[in-house]
Design a protein around this motif. Structure first.
Motif, PDB file in Angstrom:
ATOM      1  N   UNK A   1     -15.545   0.724  12.162  1.00 57.48           N
ATOM      2  CA  UNK A   1     -14.241   0.207  12.549  1.00 57.48           C
ATOM      3  C   UNK A   1     -13.704  -0.702  11.452  1.00 57.48           C
ATOM      4  N   UNK A   2     -12.480  -0.471  11.039  1.00 55.98           N
ATOM      5  CA  UNK A   2     -11.959  -1.229   9.918  1.00 55.98           C
ATOM      6  C   UNK A   2     -10.432  -1.263   9.914  1.00 55.98           C
ATOM      7  N   UNK A   3      -9.912  -2.222   9.183  1.00 53.47           N
ATOM      8  CA  UNK A   3      -8.478  -2.261   8.925  1.00 53.47           C
ATOM      9  C   UNK A   3      -8.199  -1.322   7.755  1.00 53.47           C
ATOM     10  N   UNK A   4      -7.231  -0.439   7.948  1.00 58.52           N
ATOM     11  CA  UNK A   4      -6.825   0.469   6.878  1.00 58.52           C
ATOM     12  C   UNK A   4      -5.465  -0.009   6.378  1.00 58.52           C
ATOM     13  N   UNK A   5      -5.329  -0.123   5.061  1.00 59.53           N
ATOM     14  CA  UNK A   5      -4.098  -0.669   4.485  1.00 59.53           C
ATOM     15  C   UNK A   5      -3.476   0.355   3.537  1.00 59.53           C
ATOM     16  N   UNK A   6      -2.185   0.605   3.726  1.00 63.25           N
ATOM     17  CA  UNK A   6      -1.436   1.421   2.770  1.00 63.25           C
ATOM     18  C   UNK A   6      -0.628   0.479   1.897  1.00 63.25           C
ATOM     19  N   UNK A   7      -0.842   0.563   0.602  1.00 63.01           N
ATOM     20  CA  UNK A   7      -0.141  -0.310  -0.337  1.00 63.01           C
ATOM     21  C   UNK A   7       0.762   0.555  -1.208  1.00 63.01           C
TER      22      UNK A   7
ATOM     23  N   UNK B   1       7.544  -2.641  -9.221  1.00 69.74           N
ATOM     24  CA  UNK B   1       6.514  -3.544  -9.733  1.00 69.74           C
ATOM     25  C   UNK B   1       5.888  -4.427  -8.673  1.00 69.74           C
ATOM     26  N   UNK B   2       6.514  -4.508  -7.483  1.00 72.85           N
ATOM     27  CA  UNK B   2       5.962  -5.368  -6.417  1.00 72.85           C
ATOM     28  C   UNK B   2       5.152  -4.540  -5.419  1.00 72.85           C
ATOM     29  N   UNK B   3       4.171  -5.192  -4.822  1.00 72.06           N
ATOM     30  CA  UNK B   3       3.340  -4.489  -3.843  1.00 72.06           C
ATOM     31  C   UNK B   3       3.776  -4.810  -2.427  1.00 72.06           C
ATOM     32  N   UNK B   4       3.940  -3.768  -1.631  1.00 73.36           N
ATOM     33  CA  UNK B   4       4.221  -3.969  -0.210  1.00 73.36           C
ATOM     34  C   UNK B   4       3.238  -3.115   0.595  1.00 73.36           C
ATOM     35  N   UNK B   5       3.008  -3.521   1.841  1.00 70.05           N
ATOM     36  CA  UNK B   5       1.950  -2.815   2.565  1.00 70.05           C
ATOM     37  C   UNK B   5       2.216  -2.692   4.053  1.00 70.05           C
ATOM     38  N   UNK B   6       1.454  -1.780   4.649  1.00 76.35           N
ATOM     39  CA  UNK B   6       1.365  -1.671   6.111  1.00 76.35           C
ATOM     40  C   UNK B   6      -0.110  -1.535   6.420  1.00 76.35           C
ATOM     41  N   UNK B   7      -0.521  -1.998   7.598  1.00 77.86           N
ATOM     42  CA  UNK B   7      -1.942  -1.868   7.896  1.00 77.86           C
ATOM     43  C   UNK B   7      -2.158  -1.549   9.365  1.00 77.86           C
TER      44      UNK B   7
ATOM     45  N   UNK C   1       3.353  -7.650   3.465  1.00 79.10           N
ATOM     46  CA  UNK C   1       3.450  -6.685   4.562  1.00 79.10           C
ATOM     47  C   UNK C   1       4.921  -6.365   4.788  1.00 79.10           C
ATOM     48  N   UNK C   2       5.247  -5.097   4.922  1.00 81.36           N
ATOM     49  CA  UNK C   2       6.652  -4.721   5.027  1.00 81.36           C
ATOM     50  C   UNK C   2       6.857  -3.609   6.044  1.00 81.36           C
ATOM     51  N   UNK C   3       7.925  -3.754   6.823  1.00 82.57           N
ATOM     52  CA  UNK C   3       8.262  -2.727   7.800  1.00 82.57           C
ATOM     53  C   UNK C   3       8.790  -1.474   7.113  1.00 82.57           C
ATOM     54  N   UNK C   4       9.082  -1.584   5.823  1.00 85.34           N
ATOM     55  CA  UNK C   4       9.555  -0.414   5.091  1.00 85.34           C
ATOM     56  C   UNK C   4       8.417   0.533   4.702  1.00 85.34           C
ATOM     57  N   UNK C   5       7.210   0.077   4.904  1.00 81.05           N
ATOM     58  CA  UNK C   5       6.087   0.998   4.724  1.00 81.05           C
ATOM     59  C   UNK C   5       5.628   1.423   6.120  1.00 81.05           C
ATOM     60  N   UNK C   6       5.724   2.710   6.357  1.00 79.76           N
ATOM     61  CA  UNK C   6       5.262   3.239   7.643  1.00 79.76           C
ATOM     62  C   UNK C   6       3.905   3.883   7.403  1.00 79.76           C
ATOM     63  N   UNK C   7       3.018   3.652   8.361  1.00 86.30           N
ATOM     64  CA  UNK C   7       1.694   4.228   8.183  1.00 86.30           C
ATOM     65  C   UNK C   7       1.255   4.881   9.481  1.00 86.30           C
ATOM     66  N   UNK C   8       0.655   6.042   9.360  1.00 89.64           N
ATOM     67  CA  UNK C   8       0.164   6.738  10.536  1.00 89.64           C
ATOM     68  C   UNK C   8      -1.349   6.912  10.408  1.00 89.64           C
TER      69      UNK C   8
END
Lengths: 112, 166, 103, 278
Positions: free
Chosen positions: B138-144, B149-155, B72-79
């Motif tokens: 209702x669900x958690x939505x995740x942006x990956x 090569x590494x995976x980072x995400x916001x949810x 999980x990374x703050x560098x991924x912003x999700x709306x």
């Protein structure tokens, strides 16, 4: 737990001839939260309701709000008879709920 | 009743689009496309079909990216909305502040299949994409986002409610 | 009027923003019709965007992308008049393509 | 509880107050619009065309993203193509309408002195088809909704201008529409006003109930729950079903009159159709 507590409350009330069973309370909850039955949470907020509406009054401390069970039954049965301006459907008169279902909703609401 | 300050008329972008559609003139608008040979059809064989039939985040990421390790990374912003107006059309967008982003995916963890969509992002394309997805409940939505090569995400948890009248 | 694609591509400040609305039912395969029969899955699997022939984005979509999908993204470069190509193929092998110019 | 009900009742009483002996549309209009303006002082008159989005920021934000590239764009495009397509006799829809059908949607529903009936835009489109040898289309969705979407888009921003002439038949139609609007029906016993006046702006579970003021201005509508564009009549049928009442026929006098009353109440508000709603 809540249901058990409710039974105690009901048993302490002198007017309550019969205590609501957990099964009745659970049935009432199902009716209250099912859109095609009571659909209570479409308009009324009560504890445990998911994303309830705000058209009707918040249902909290319901026993204090409507201590008279007969009156409570009448409100659900046909509130328009008492208040012509209400938009609460006449659940009993218009046969949306059976008398048994209304009583179960009351049992459930008295736990709120 | 919590009325908010009124929004008078419509957003300008809507009017631009409408005017363009109505005039039928704006670039590329309303051209029936089947007969149009301007671009070749993409190769269906590149479709990561396996990634779209998984029921968990790990299995989906494994099938899509070859790893399920994600941070999980703050560098991924999700709306995404707190409460979806309608589960059939939920606007979701992401914007990654990360170097060498090569791919991205949007997952809805409680959908029948977890993967909603994925993107291959070539150099020069901004790792910020907006689209609209369906949520069954209702669900958690995740942006990956795949960066170097590494995976980072916001949810974000998105609530899907029943209609009022049943 | 099947298979339309509406595109808006606008360049400003050295980058181009592309918005597209694609006409497609995107049937998930989980929904029943009025007669109670499952509507078979029918959705776009791969969509490609090109700028002057070079791929600027490849999308892989599943049944959870909304009906008449919308997408917005941007890439570096691009100037007014440049061609933007969009093409897709769905799970039934149907395809569509269109081209438009950056405004 | 009693107190809350009394408050509701008094809120509700205002638009009903003029129980008409003689229909007075102009006075009704003033009372109707004034009621909402007083009740929601933060919402300017023209903003009512945006319906529920004046009452929920979350819904408004989603809507703004959706109308950035609105899902009804295909309907407008297809509607234009249909509108411009010649009938077998070589004529087009333009021949049936003033100004070739462009920028005139705000004047519908229109009272037709010849037949003594109210003619909503959809009915006018069908009349045009019949006059040119084509079959009627469904008034609820599909091609007719697309044509209506296109025609309405050419009136975007124009103030709604529905006329109730001094013709007893027009006044009677207006009055019938008003009575339909305020009459309870169905197993749930709701009138149109129950939800769209009395409970306007409130949450019915997750949904915000749109005020009746401005309601017709964004039709035809792309509803996410429909997955396509539908007309006002389609919504009437849907609402009737939701309150578990028998819907009227799409072409019924009842729906024509209801559309007449409701749209007249929106006079002066800008056309914002086609619109998008959940």
């Amino acid at each position: 737990m809540k249901a058990i507590a409710a039974i105690f409350v009901v048993c302490l009330m002198p007017c309550a001839a019969l205590a609501a069973t957990p099964a009745e309370i659970a049935a009432g909850q199902k009716i209250a939260e099912t859109t095609t039955l009571g659909n209570c949470d479409a308009c009324h907020m009560f504890q445990g309701a998911d994303e309830a509406g705000n058209i009707g009054p918040v249902l909290k401390d319901v026993r204090a709000m409507v201590p008279d069970r007969k009156l409570f039954y009448a409100i659900i049965y046909d509130e328009e008879a008492r208040n012509p301006q209400t938009i609460m459907p006449a659940f009993g008169k218009n046969q949306i709920l059976t008398p048994k279902q209304i009583n179960e909703v009351i049992d459930f609401m008295y736990t709120k | 009743m919590t009325e908010i300050e009124g929004l008078i008329l419509s957003a300008p972008s809507r009017r631009t689009v409408l005017a363009a559609v109505a005039a039928g003139t704006a670039a590329g608008l309303m051209r029936p496309a089947l007969s149009f040979a301007a671009a070749a059809a993409p190769r269906a064989s590149s479709y990561p079909a396996k990634a779209f039939i998984q029921h968990s985040q790990d299995a989906t990421l494994q099938a899509m990216f070859g790893t399920s390790s994600v941070t999980a990374s703050a560098d991924v912003k999700m709306d995404a909305p707190d409460i979806a107006e309608n589960g059939a059309v939920v606007p979701v967008s992401f914007d990654a502040n990360a170097p060498k982003v090569t791919a991205a995916a949007i997952l809805a963890l409680d959908n029948p299949f977890v993967m909603a969509c994925a993107y291959k992002i070539p150099e020069g394309t901004s790792p910020a994409i907006a689209s609209r997805i369906k949520l069954g409940k209702t669900t958690k939505v995740v942006s990956v986002v795949q960066s170097g090569g590494k995976l980072m995400s916001a949810s974000k948890q998105v609530k899907v409610t029943l209609g009022g009248c049943g | 009027m099947a298979h339309q694609i509406l595109v808006h591509a606008m360049s400003s400040g050295g980058s181009t923003t592309v918005e597209a609305l694609i006409k497609h039912p995107m049937d998930s395969g989980f929904v029943k019709d009025k007669a109670g029969k499952i509507i078979p899955a029918h959705y776009i699997e791969v969509i490609e965007f090109t700028h002057k022939g070079k791929i600027v984005l490849t999308g892989y979509w599943g049944p959870a992308v909304s009906k008449n999908p919308f997408i917005k993204f941007s890439f570096k470069g691009g100037k007014s008049g440049d061609p933007i190509g969009i093409s897709w193929v769905d799970n039934k092998g149907e395809t569509a393509a269109t081209s438009s110019n950056i405004m | 509880m009693k107190l809350a009900l009394i408050v509701l009742a008094s809120l509700w009483a205002a638009p009903l107050a003029q129980a008409a002996s003689q229909p007075d549309p102009a006075a009704d209009l003033q009372g109707f619009q004034g009621y909402f303006l007083k009740r929601f002082p933060k919402v300017p008159l023209a903003a009512y065309v945006n319906g529920p989005y004046n009452f929920s920021k979350s819904e408004r934000d989603q809507w703004k993203q959706i109308i950035e590239f609105p899902p009804y764009a295909f309907a407008v495009a297809d509607g234009k193509t249909l509108f411009d397509t010649k009938f077998a006799n070589g004529k087009t829809y333009a021949s049936c309408f003033p100004n070739g059908g462009i920028g005139i949607a705000q004047t519908y529903p229109m009272f037709d002195a010849k037949t003594g009936r109210v003619v909503p835009l959809g009915v006018a489109i069908n009349r045009c088809r019949v006059a040119n040898g084509a079959a009627k289309l469904s008034l609820t969705t599909g091609k007719l909704a697309d044509i209506e979407a296109y025609m309405t888009s050419t009136s975007d921003g124009k103030p709604i201008d529905v006329v109730v002439p001094h013709d007893p038949r027009a006044l009677a139609a207006y009055q019938a529409g008003k009575e339909y609007f305020y009459s309870r029906r169905g197993q749930l016993n709701f009138s149109c006003a129950s939800c769209h006046v009395q409970a306007a702006g409130m949450h019915l579970r997750g949904d915000v109930l749109a005020p009746a003021l401005g309601l017709t201005a964004s039709f035809p509508l792309y509803r996410s729950s429909w997955g396509d564009v539908g007309t006002l009549v389609r919504r009437f049928i849907g609402c009737n079903k939701k309150v578990k009442a028998e819907p009227e026929a799409a072409d019924s006098t009842a729906y024509r009159d209801l559309a007449y009353f409701m749209t007249y109440m929106n006079n002066g508000l800008p056309i914002a159709g086609p619109g998008a709603r959940p």
